[in-house]
Design a protein around this motif. Structure first.
Motif, PDB file in Angstrom:
ATOM      1  N   GLU A 338       7.123 -15.553  -5.066  1.00 25.35           N
ATOM      2  CA  GLU A 338       8.422 -14.803  -5.261  1.00 25.35           C
ATOM      3  C   GLU A 338       8.634 -13.929  -6.489  1.00 25.35           C
ATOM      4  O   GLU A 338       9.615 -13.692  -6.862  1.00 25.35           O
ATOM      5  N   ARG A 377      14.212 -16.163  -7.821  1.00 23.68           N
ATOM      6  CA  ARG A 377      13.727 -16.248  -6.500  1.00 23.68           C
ATOM      7  C   ARG A 377      12.788 -17.649  -6.323  1.00 23.68           C
ATOM      8  O   ARG A 377      13.012 -18.181  -5.432  1.00 23.68           O
ATOM      9  N   SER A 381      13.967 -21.012  -3.919  1.00 24.25           N
ATOM     10  CA  SER A 381      13.041 -21.217  -2.725  1.00 24.25           C
ATOM     11  C   SER A 381      12.573 -22.659  -2.752  1.00 24.25           C
ATOM     12  O   SER A 381      12.044 -23.289  -1.780  1.00 24.25           O
ATOM     13  N   THR A 444      18.655  -8.731  -4.573  1.00 31.94           N
ATOM     14  CA  THR A 444      18.080 -10.007  -5.073  1.00 31.94           C
ATOM     15  C   THR A 444      19.353 -11.064  -5.153  1.00 31.94           C
ATOM     16  O   THR A 444      19.209 -12.210  -4.697  1.00 31.94           O
ATOM     17  N   ARG A 447      19.928 -11.914  -1.690  1.00 33.25           N
ATOM     18  CA  ARG A 447      18.955 -12.954  -0.954  1.00 33.25           C
ATOM     19  C   ARG A 447      19.182 -14.299  -1.354  1.00 33.25           C
ATOM     20  O   ARG A 447      18.895 -15.372  -0.583  1.00 33.25           O
ATOM     21  N   ILE A 448      19.338 -14.591  -2.771  1.00 33.43           N
ATOM     22  CA  ILE A 448      19.670 -15.787  -3.333  1.00 33.43           C
ATOM     23  C   ILE A 448      21.208 -16.509  -3.216  1.00 33.43           C
ATOM     24  O   ILE A 448      21.256 -17.544  -3.734  1.00 33.43           O
TER      25      ILE A 448
END
Length: 775
Positions: A338, A377, A381, A444, A447-448
């Motif tokens: 990540e 990231r 995860s 980003t 994505r998160i």
């Protein structure tokens, strides 16, 4: 006010101490035992990925008791490695870490050596120069010992390397006893290789292979002896390559549960950093292998920090400290799938810590936003997805730490994937906004975003256990951490009389983190078009600020209380935690000056920095881990908070103290913490005996101090770099900033002090970013 509070505390102290002294005599779980201090002798640290080495100044391991060793995934793969000449240690000349931390360089010479006691044959000292170079790279530790003769006679020397591998778990090295261990074996595999093998109770096979070059005269399971011939002016080199790796003892079809575990475990592996370096490439000498690894390691390190923002000041000593801090940050950085993640510190915390990684990334954001990107990231995860009392986990909670050692794999310690942190989750959301504000990296954030929503839900549901609007903690099992803020010692949260607070506990600083998280999340929501969510979060943050002031402000002590206990009673203790209320902006403007006054009073500020707990409080102890010590990262966050309320002189005073602290430290490196004794003339600060050095958030602290004093604001939305009411501390007349990034723009800037004023000049600009100053 401070004197009256101190007097009152001292009057009740003896009675209170009698009440809790017996309980404190039992060592808490996971305590770091110390029979020797890490400050007794200089230690050297190397790190690559998930491996690290703690060495003495000679580059040896285990000559004296302590944490020295070669470690991989929380296990000591090499516990002894000692180099001697004719049975004696060489004489030390110098021992330095290279400027980028890429290798340890040691210069030595032979001592006076008596070869024959009967006829008086000797080798006089200082005729043989010895240069040793050690580094880590991709699953191996490389060691070159170079010798050069300045003697007029031909000499033949017996050089020995003594070695061992105990495979102790890091928690064993820290002092935890284990009733049972796995099986260990050792064998001479060839005339140039010795292999150690340990089959753990977790069914993991851990191996250490030592490769020697040239071929030793004798090789035994724990010792290699070389015979080196040196003519006048002659040279010779010896090489020791230590390869370490681990694998499962038994291979079987994985269950669905194991597949999930393996996927999570992979996230903690730095790409290219797992064990298992090349054993002996066919046709290559150990010298060639060493040279290629050294070259590749330098290239790898340069690539890691390419394009970062750098600084040069008018003060050479500050420049040296800033260079070391930068090198420490990138040595501690590990590559994950990540992105890069700063491991917390060596030797005790060389792994992922959620809180530490977030705060390090915050403080280094203007130097290199890639730290923040990797941290966000990675933590997204590994976010908890289910309730797991043994791991103190609930859906949406951010990871506290992860461990790969035998004790963690067996559940002897709960830290395999452990979530017992109350502040990591709001700090995660805080960092997301700060990262976006500086970079504008919408990809980003998108994505998160699901992880941010889960974190927000956790704060409102699991974090607020009783629905009073405050986030509080209580461990789910007796194996978890008793206290789950950044001050996580068992005795760090207490009342005025010294009695430990009973939970659930709402910490002062955590409410500030939640406040800042909700404000930041509101801005991110608005950016993504979630207007209703943005409006709701803004309202919740405003309500929290009002409730916080009503519940935590204590007029008698002149600052915010340390915490609220389970009965909502204030822990009316003067602490550095109140400075974090400034850092997050939850403190009302009219409170800021009073908070600053307490922090910088003689009870709070010892001349080097702000103490975690003010002098005179019941559990104040300047030698404690959290109850009177001084932490550079804590002080940096306080300085950032003071700057937020435009208390720049106070921020500069702390910066000055920390800079002067660094002058007394080995390699001018700020340690994890040091003792809170009052500053005395012509004496440096008092070291803490088991402090990590380097420590990631301590390494990032100088950059946070500098940004605070300069009032540095990088605003991607406005395409603007702004300096708000900048000042420079007395030890800096000027500072130059190179390659400051804003979108596609790059800036070189110079700030200079003129009397009490600071000017800014643009030395170079590519792109259209604007630079301004506000006073």
């Amino acid at each position: 006010m401070a004197e009256s509070v101190t007097a009152k505390v001292q009057n009740t102290m003896k009675a209170a101490l009698r009440g809790f002294q017996d309980a404190d005599e039992v060592l808490p779980p996971y305590h770091i035992e110390a029979q020797t201090s890490l400050t007794e002798r200089p230690l050297r640290a190397l790190k690559y990925g998930e491996s690290f080495a703690v060495l003495d100044s000679y580059g040896d391991i285990g000559v004296q008791p302590g944490p020295e060793g070669l470690y991989f995934q929380d296990t000591r793969y090499l516990s002894r490695l000692e180099f001697t000449v004719e049975g004696q240690r060489p004489l030390m000349l110098s021992s330095v870490m290279q400027d980028d931390n890429g290798a340890l360089s040691v210069d030595m010479t032979t001592p006076d050596i008596r070869l024959d006691a009967h006829d008086g044959t000797t080798i006089p000292r200082e005729v043989i120069a010895i240069e040793r170079t050690k580094f880590l790279f991709k699953g191996a530790c490389y060691d070159r010992i170079g010798l050069r003769s300045y003697d007029s006679r031909h000499r033949t020397l017996r050089i020995a390397v003594t070695f061992d591998a105990d495979y102790r778990d890091l928690f064993e090295v820290r002092g935890t006893d284990r009733p049972r261990r796995g099986r260990r074996a050792v064998q001479v595999a060839s005339e140039t290789e010795v292999q150690f093998r340990y089959v753990g109770l977790d069914e993991i096979v851990r191996t250490t292979a030592l490769h020697f070059g040239p071929t030793p005269k004798t090789l035994e399971p724990g010792k290699a002896v070389f015979e080196v011939s040196l003519p006048p002016g002659g040279r010779a080199s010896l090489f020791v390559r230590v390869v370490f790796e681990s694998h499962r003892a038994f291979i079987s079809a994985p269950s669905a549960e194991q597949v999930g575990e393996d996927a999570a475990a992979k996230l903690s592996l730095a790409a290219g950093s797992s064990g298992g370096g090349l054993r002996h490439p066919k046709g290559l000498s150990e010298g060639t292998i060493f040279a290629r690894a050294y070259r590749d390691g330098r290239r790898d390190l340069r690539a890691l920090c390419a394009g970062i923002t750098t600084i040069i000041s008018s003060n050479d000593q500050f420049n040296e400290g800033a260079c070391r801090a930068t090198a420490d940050l990138y040595m501690l950085a590990s590559r994950t799938p990540e992105g890069i993640y700063p491991f917390a510190g060596i030797p005790w915390y060389s792994t992922v810590f959620g809180r530490d990684g977030i705060i390090t990334a915050m403080m280094a954001l203007w130097i290199d936003p890639n730290f923040a990107k990797g941290v966000l990231r990675y933590l997204a995860s590994t976010q908890a997805k289910a309730v797991d009392p043994a791991a103190d986990a609930q859906p949406g909670k951010v990871l506290h730490e992860t461990r790969r050692g035998e004790m963690a794999m067996l559940g002897e310690v709960p830290f395999r994937h452990y979530y017992g942190t109350i502040d990591g989750t709001p700090l995660f959301v805080m960092l997301a906004w700060e990262y976006y504000a500086v970079t504008g990296d919408r990809e980003t954030i998108a994505r998160i975003w699901p992880a941010l929503e889960l974190a927000l839900a956790w704060m409102n549901e699991y974090g607020d256990r009783d629905g009073d609007g405050f986030v509080e903690y209580a461990r789910d099992t007796d194996k978890g951490l008793e206290n789950q803020g950044w001050k996580d010692s068992h005795d760090s949260i207490f009342h005025t009389d010294g009695q430990l607070a009973k939970g659930p506990i709402a910490l002062c600083e955590v409410q500030g983190y939640v406040y800042a998280a909700k404000n930041g999340m509101a801005k991110l929501a608005a950016m993504l078009g979630h207007d209703a969510l943005a409006e709701r979060l803004t309202h919740e943050a405003r309500t929290l600020r009002e409730a916080f002031d009503a519940a935590f402000w204590n007029e008698e002590i002149g600052t915010y209380a340390l915490a609220l206990d389970g009965a909502k009673k204030q822990c009316a203790v003067r602490s550095s935690n109140a400075g974090h209320a400034l850092f997050t902006g939850i403190a009302l403007p009219e409170r800021a000056a009073k908070v600053a006054e307490q922090l910088l009073s003689k009870d709070g500020f010892n001349g080097w920095g702000v103490r975690t707990i003010a002098r005179g409080e019941a559990r104040y102890n300047p030698m404690s881990y959290h109850n009177g010590s001084i932490w550079p990262h804590d002080n940096a966050m306080i300085a950032m908070g003071l700057a937020r309320y435009d208390l720049k002189q106070e921020a500069a005073r702390i910066f000055q103290g920390m800079f002067e602290t660094s002058l007394y430290q080995d390699q001018k490196r700020l340690p994890e913490l040091f003792c809170g004794f009052m500053r005395r003339r012509q004496r440096g600060p008092v070291s803490y005996p088991v402090a990590c050095s380097p420590q990631a958030w301590a390494a990032a602290a100088p950059f946070a101090f500098l940004a605070a004093c300069l009032g540095l604001e990088i605003d991607h939305a406005r395409n603007r770099v702004r300096f708000r009411n900048p000042i420079l501390p007395p030890f800096l007349d000027g500072i130059s900033i190179f390659n400051l990034k804003l979108g596609g723009s790059r800036l070189d800037l110079k700030l200079h002090r003129l009397a009490d004023d600071v000017t800014v000049s643009v030395l170079r600009r590519t792109g259209d970013a604007q630079v301004s100053m506000v006073k």
